[in-house]
Design a protein around this motif. Structure first.
Motif, PDB file in Angstrom:
ATOM      1  N   GLY A   1       4.272  11.315   5.895  1.00 19.77           N
ATOM      2  CA  GLY A   1       5.306  10.215   5.621  1.00 19.77           C
ATOM      3  C   GLY A   1       6.513  11.286   5.374  1.00 19.77           C
ATOM      4  O   GLY A   1       7.705  10.742   5.660  1.00 19.77           O
TER       5      GLY A   1
ATOM      6  N   GLN B   1       0.182   5.998   9.175  1.00 17.68           N
ATOM      7  CA  GLN B   1      -0.552   4.784   9.011  1.00 17.68           C
ATOM      8  C   GLN B   1      -1.818   4.712   9.446  1.00 17.68           C
ATOM      9  O   GLN B   1      -2.571   3.895   8.861  1.00 17.68           O
ATOM     10  CB  GLN B   1       0.450   3.587   9.576  1.00 17.68           C
ATOM     11  CG  GLN B   1       1.757   3.527   8.912  1.00 17.68           C
ATOM     12  CD  GLN B   1       1.726   2.860   7.460  1.00 17.68           C
ATOM     13  OE1 GLN B   1       1.436   3.646   6.515  1.00 17.68           O
ATOM     14  NE2 GLN B   1       1.855   1.718   7.519  1.00 17.68           N
TER      15      GLN B   1
ATOM     16  N   LYS C   1       5.716   3.214   3.906  1.00 22.22           N
ATOM     17  CA  LYS C   1       5.710   3.840   5.459  1.00 22.22           C
ATOM     18  C   LYS C   1       5.829   2.887   6.302  1.00 22.22           C
ATOM     19  O   LYS C   1       6.506   3.357   7.526  1.00 22.22           O
ATOM     20  CB  LYS C   1       4.155   4.788   5.611  1.00 22.22           C
ATOM     21  CG  LYS C   1       4.290   5.901   4.710  1.00 22.22           C
ATOM     22  CD  LYS C   1       3.225   6.979   5.188  1.00 22.22           C
ATOM     23  CE  LYS C   1       1.604   6.408   4.971  1.00 22.22           C
ATOM     24  NZ  LYS C   1       1.364   6.408   3.248  1.00 22.22           N
TER      25      LYS C   1
ATOM     26  N   SER D   1      -1.566  11.989   4.657  1.00 19.68           N
ATOM     27  CA  SER D   1      -0.862  11.009   4.910  1.00 19.68           C
ATOM     28  C   SER D   1       0.789  10.926   4.126  1.00 19.68           C
ATOM     29  O   SER D   1       1.682  10.538   4.856  1.00 19.68           O
ATOM     30  CB  SER D   1      -1.280   9.448   4.525  1.00 19.68           C
ATOM     31  OG  SER D   1      -0.459   8.372   4.651  1.00 19.68           O
TER      32      SER D   1
ATOM     33  N   TYR E   1       5.028   8.519  11.589  1.00 20.49           N
ATOM     34  CA  TYR E   1       4.719   7.552  10.974  1.00 20.49           C
ATOM     35  C   TYR E   1       3.306   6.722  11.401  1.00 20.49           C
ATOM     36  O   TYR E   1       2.693   6.114  10.582  1.00 20.49           O
ATOM     37  CB  TYR E   1       5.910   6.532  10.725  1.00 20.49           C
ATOM     38  CG  TYR E   1       6.661   6.830   9.832  1.00 20.49           C
ATOM     39  CD1 TYR E   1       6.285   7.169   8.272  1.00 20.49           C
ATOM     40  CD2 TYR E   1       8.291   7.090  10.128  1.00 20.49           C
ATOM     41  CE1 TYR E   1       7.384   7.600   7.526  1.00 20.49           C
ATOM     42  CE2 TYR E   1       9.084   7.470   8.942  1.00 20.49           C
ATOM     43  CZ  TYR E   1       8.811   7.703   7.825  1.00 20.49           C
ATOM     44  OH  TYR E   1       9.531   8.140   6.843  1.00 20.49           O
TER      45      TYR E   1
END
Length: 295
Positions: A160, A183, A191, A156, A179
């Protein structure tokens, strides 16, 4: 015990190393750290770091520390060249942290394409199960504190960073997709704000407002952080002003159309194709990039 006894002298030296966070010894790496942390002389520290690398003295740490000091002196290009040239002398375990140093240096001097290429390579290693030396977590350090990072969190984080790099190129559609995936994997308020900004750049204000409301309502991790909340409030006010004055909406500055983007995503997915059949579960989600775009 006499004032000048060897035992007291040793204790004083040990205390000195603890206070100044300087390793013990008298090699070039120790002298470099002494110049950096005690004498506050970065130029001399760099000289000793070079000597440490050439002498094979704690090369992993010497190269990373030297790059950090060079960055502080605005010698970023030199630091990049040093890491690229000498990382081959470092251990396999140091390569991931050297990549992180390079990413930071690329950001410092605005090398966006290099950032994107390096992030994709790091994601590919995770995809192939080769990151973290095959372990599910790794030990990271921030502000002097150690903590554990999972593959999920690292994926993640990298997504990002990739999204932010695309934003610097005004590739807001690509940034949005990245993104969204970040998420789905490990959501957070920062983010979310970046995702909302991507949507705003595409004049999709209703969608951006819903994303920002999740931050303002405290739904996402990190929503209670002052910096993230303030940014969400500022973006929310901007969304409100755009919706109140639709005549102010400008022409979208997208750098490629949807067809080109689909082609680009297929290329990315081909680059991420596993060299062996075993996948990490987290990349089952990433494999749905193109399918989600087509919906």
């Amino acid at each position: 015990m006499e004032a000048g006894s060897p035992q007291k002298s040793k204790k004083e030296k040990d205390l000195f190393h603890v206070i100044h966070k300087v390793p013990s010894g008298d090699g070039p790496y120790v002298k470099a750290k002494h110049a950096q942390l005690v004498d506050k002389d970065p130029e001399t520290a760099i000289v000793w770091f070079w000597k440490a690398i050439n002498a094979g003295d704690r090369v992993d740490s010497a190269l990373k520390d030297m790059a950090v000091v060079m960055k502080q002196l605005d010698r970023t290009e030199e630091a990049i060249e040093a890491v690229r040239s000498f990382r081959g002398r470092c251990s396999k375990q140091a390569q991931d942290s050297l990549d992180n140093v390079l990413l930071d240096l690329y950001k410092k001097c605005g090398k966006i394409e290099e950032q994107i290429d390096l992030i994709k390579r790091k994601l590919r290693l995770i995809y192939q199960g080769e990151a973290f030396n095959g372990k599910p977590t790794k030990t990271a350090r921030s502000h002097g504190k150690k903590f554990q990072v999972s593959v999920k969190q690292e994926t993640s984080r990298l997504l990002g960073n990739l999204g932010w790099a695309y934003m610097q190129k005004a590739n807001y559609i690509a940034a949005e997709v990245v993104y969204q995936k970040a998420q789905m994997i490990d959501p957070d308020a920062n983010k979310a704000c970046n995702l909302a900004l991507c949507l705003m750049k595409q004049a999709r204000y209703d969608e951006a407002r819903l994303v920002l409301e999740n931050v303002l309502q405290g739904v996402l991790p990190g929503s209670d952080e002052i910096r993230s909340r303030k940014r969400a409030e500022e973006l929310y006010m901007e969304v409100a002003s755009k919706q109140a004055h639709p005549e102010l909406m400008g022409i979208l500055g997208l750098s490629f159309d949807d067809a080109d983007f689909v082609k680009m995503l297929e290329q990315v997915m081909n680059e991420w194709a596993p060299t062996r059949s075993k996948r990490l579960p987290i990349f089952e989600e990433i494999s749905s990039f193109r399918d989600q775009l087509a919906c």
